[in-house]
Design a protein around this motif. Structure first.
Motif, PDB file in Angstrom:
ATOM      1  N   UNK A   1      -0.207 112.912-136.936  1.00 22.23           N
ATOM      2  CA  UNK A   1      -0.340 112.580-138.352  1.00 22.23           C
ATOM      3  C   UNK A   1      -1.679 113.018-138.924  1.00 22.23           C
ATOM      4  N   UNK A   2      -2.583 113.492-138.064  1.00 26.06           N
ATOM      5  CA  UNK A   2      -3.918 113.904-138.489  1.00 26.06           C
ATOM      6  C   UNK A   2      -4.253 115.228-137.813  1.00 26.06           C
ATOM      7  N   UNK A   3      -4.306 116.301-138.596  1.00 30.27           N
ATOM      8  CA  UNK A   3      -4.541 117.623-138.015  1.00 30.27           C
ATOM      9  C   UNK A   3      -5.986 117.822-137.581  1.00 30.27           C
ATOM     10  N   UNK A   4      -6.888 116.911-137.977  1.00 28.00           N
ATOM     11  CA  UNK A   4      -8.301 117.051-137.609  1.00 28.00           C
ATOM     12  C   UNK A   4      -8.666 116.220-136.383  1.00 28.00           C
ATOM     13  N   UNK A   5      -7.740 115.439-135.854  1.00 29.54           N
ATOM     14  CA  UNK A   5      -8.040 114.557-134.725  1.00 29.54           C
ATOM     15  C   UNK A   5      -8.435 115.364-133.496  1.00 29.54           C
ATOM     16  N   UNK A   6      -9.462 114.895-132.793  1.00 26.91           N
ATOM     17  CA  UNK A   6      -9.945 115.603-131.614  1.00 26.91           C
ATOM     18  C   UNK A   6      -8.890 115.634-130.509  1.00 26.91           C
ATOM     19  N   UNK A   7      -8.136 114.561-130.358  1.00 29.94           N
ATOM     20  CA  UNK A   7      -7.104 114.536-129.325  1.00 29.94           C
ATOM     21  C   UNK A   7      -6.063 115.621-129.579  1.00 29.94           C
ATOM     22  N   UNK A   8      -5.666 115.768-130.828  1.00 35.36           N
ATOM     23  CA  UNK A   8      -4.711 116.824-131.172  1.00 35.36           C
ATOM     24  C   UNK A   8      -5.280 118.194-130.820  1.00 35.36           C
ATOM     25  N   UNK A   9      -6.525 118.423-131.168  1.00 34.39           N
ATOM     26  CA  UNK A   9      -7.147 119.720-130.887  1.00 34.39           C
ATOM     27  C   UNK A   9      -7.146 120.017-129.390  1.00 34.39           C
ATOM     28  N   UNK A  10      -7.421 119.000-128.575  1.00 31.23           N
ATOM     29  CA  UNK A  10      -7.476 119.231-127.134  1.00 31.23           C
ATOM     30  C   UNK A  10      -6.102 119.560-126.563  1.00 31.23           C
ATOM     31  N   UNK A  11      -5.074 118.895-127.076  1.00 30.21           N
ATOM     32  CA  UNK A  11      -3.724 119.230-126.617  1.00 30.21           C
ATOM     33  C   UNK A  11      -3.364 120.668-126.989  1.00 30.21           C
ATOM     34  N   UNK A  12      -3.689 121.067-128.199  1.00 29.11           N
ATOM     35  CA  UNK A  12      -3.354 122.426-128.631  1.00 29.11           C
ATOM     36  C   UNK A  12      -4.133 123.466-127.830  1.00 29.11           C
ATOM     37  N   UNK A  13      -5.374 123.181-127.528  1.00 27.17           N
ATOM     38  CA  UNK A  13      -6.151 124.091-126.691  1.00 27.17           C
ATOM     39  C   UNK A  13      -5.598 124.140-125.275  1.00 27.17           C
ATOM     40  N   UNK A  14      -5.186 122.987-124.764  1.00 23.65           N
ATOM     41  CA  UNK A  14      -4.629 122.914-123.418  1.00 23.65           C
ATOM     42  C   UNK A  14      -3.393 123.797-123.279  1.00 23.65           C
ATOM     43  N   UNK A  15      -2.590 123.868-124.342  1.00 22.31           N
ATOM     44  CA  UNK A  15      -1.354 124.651-124.293  1.00 22.31           C
ATOM     45  C   UNK A  15      -1.482 126.000-125.004  1.00 22.31           C
ATOM     46  N   UNK A  16      -2.717 126.404-125.266  1.00 24.65           N
ATOM     47  CA  UNK A  16      -2.997 127.724-125.833  1.00 24.65           C
ATOM     48  C   UNK A  16      -2.232 127.951-127.138  1.00 24.65           C
ATOM     49  N   UNK A  17      -2.229 126.933-127.986  1.00 28.06           N
ATOM     50  CA  UNK A  17      -1.609 127.027-129.304  1.00 28.06           C
ATOM     51  C   UNK A  17      -2.705 126.996-130.372  1.00 28.06           C
ATOM     52  N   UNK A  18      -2.455 127.576-131.532  1.00 28.04           N
ATOM     53  CA  UNK A  18      -3.488 127.616-132.570  1.00 28.04           C
ATOM     54  C   UNK A  18      -3.865 126.219-133.059  1.00 28.04           C
ATOM     55  N   UNK A  19      -5.145 125.909-132.997  1.00 22.82           N
ATOM     56  CA  UNK A  19      -5.627 124.601-133.441  1.00 22.82           C
ATOM     57  C   UNK A  19      -5.537 124.480-134.957  1.00 22.82           C
TER      58      UNK A  19
END
Length: 233
Positions: free
Chosen positions: A198-216
Motif C-alpha cells: 500500500x506504500x510504494x516508498x516503504x523500505x521493506x517493499x524496496x528490499x523485496x523488489x531488489x531481492x527479486x531483481x524487479x524495478x523499485x
C-alpha cells in the motif's frame, strides 16, 4: 452487438498475444478485447498496462466466444503496478500463512521494518502496516498455474487490490512470485505468492523488489511479464 460500460482491470497478457483482457470490477466477467484497429482511442489503448483500472465501454457479441470485443470509450482512472517473478525461491514469510492441504488463499500482514525480509522480522509486532503477503493454492486454478492465470486475468484479484488484507488501503504495487516456470506441468510447491503493498516508498517493499531483481521505481517502463504463451499452458 451489445455494449457494456463500467470499470475494468486491465491485463495485457504477454507481448506475443495480440489482445487485452479486461476483468470487470462489478461482475465476475472477463472481456477479451482487440488491442489494435482503433482510430480515436488507439493512443490510449497503446499506453494501457497490466494493473490499470479504467472506465470503459466495450462492444461485442456475448454469444460469440471466438470473437473479441472492441473498446469504444476508455478513461484510465488508477493503476496498480504489477511485477512478476517465475522459477524463484519464495520469501520466508510465505511459510507463515501456508498449511498443508490448504485450499483457500491466506494472507499475513506486512510491517515496514529496518531489517532484511525474513519470517522472523515480519512476525514482529512493530512497524507500520504497509501490505500483505498472500498465498494462493494451485489446486483451485486452471492447470494448477499461478502466474499464467494472473497474466490472463482469470484469477480475480479486485477485492484484495481495492482493500489489501490487514489494512484499509488499496494496493499501489503488487509482486507476484511463482516457484515454477510458466510452462511447468508439475509443481513441487503447491502455491504461488502475491506481495501486495500500500506504500510504494516503504523500505521493506524496496528490499523485496531488489531481492527479486524487479524495478523499485513504480513508474519504471521495465516490463517483467515472462515471455511465453499462456494459452498453451
Amino acid at each position: 452487438m451489445v455494449e457494456r460500460s463500467g470499470r475494468f482491470r486491465v491485463y495485457r497478457v504477454v507481448p506475443s498475444v495480440p489482445h487485452l483482457n479486461l476483468q470487470a470490477v462489478d461482475e465476475p466477467r472477463l472481456y477479451t478485447v482487440y488491442e489494435s484497429g482503433y482510430e480515436t482511442i488507439q493512443q490510449s489503448v497503446d499506453t494501457l498496462r497490466t494493473g490499470d483500472l479504467i472506465e470503459a465501454t466495450v462492444s461485442g457479441n456475448p454469444a460469440d466466444d471466438e470473437e473479441a470485443w472492441r473498446l469504444t470509450a476508455i478513461d484510465r482512472i488508477d493503476s496498480v503496478r504489477m511485477d512478476f517473478v517465475v522459477d524463484a525461491t519464495l520469501p520466508a514469510v510465505a511459510d507463515t500463512c501456508w498449511e498443508p492441504g490448504q485450499s483457500e488463499p491466506q494472507c499475513v500482514q506486512l510491517l515496514d521494518q529496518e531489517n532484511a525480509p525474513s519470517s522472523s522480522d515480519l512476525d514482529a509486532e512493530s512497524g507500520d502496516p504497509i501490505g500483505a503477503c498472500c498465498v494462493q493454492p494451485r489446486e483451485t486454478l486452471p492447470n494448477d498455474a499461478f502466474i499464467p492465470n494472473i497474466l490472463t486475468g482469470t484469477l480475480p484479484l479486485e477485492s484484495v487490490l481495492q482493500s489489501v488484507p490487514g489494512t484499509d488501503d488499496p494496493a499501489v504495487t503488487a509482486l507476484f512470485i511463482d516457484p515454477a516456470r510458466p510452462d511447468a506441468s508439475n509443481h513441487e510447491i503447491p502455491f504461488g505468492v502475491a506481495m501486495l503493498f500500500t506504500d510504494s516508498t516503504a523500505e521493506l517493499r524496496k528490499r523485496f523488489y531488489q531481492q527479486y531483481d524487479c524495478p523499485v521505481d513504480p513508474t519504471s517502463d521495465i516490463d517483467t511479464r515472462p515471455s511465453f504463451d499462456p494459452y498453451a499452458v
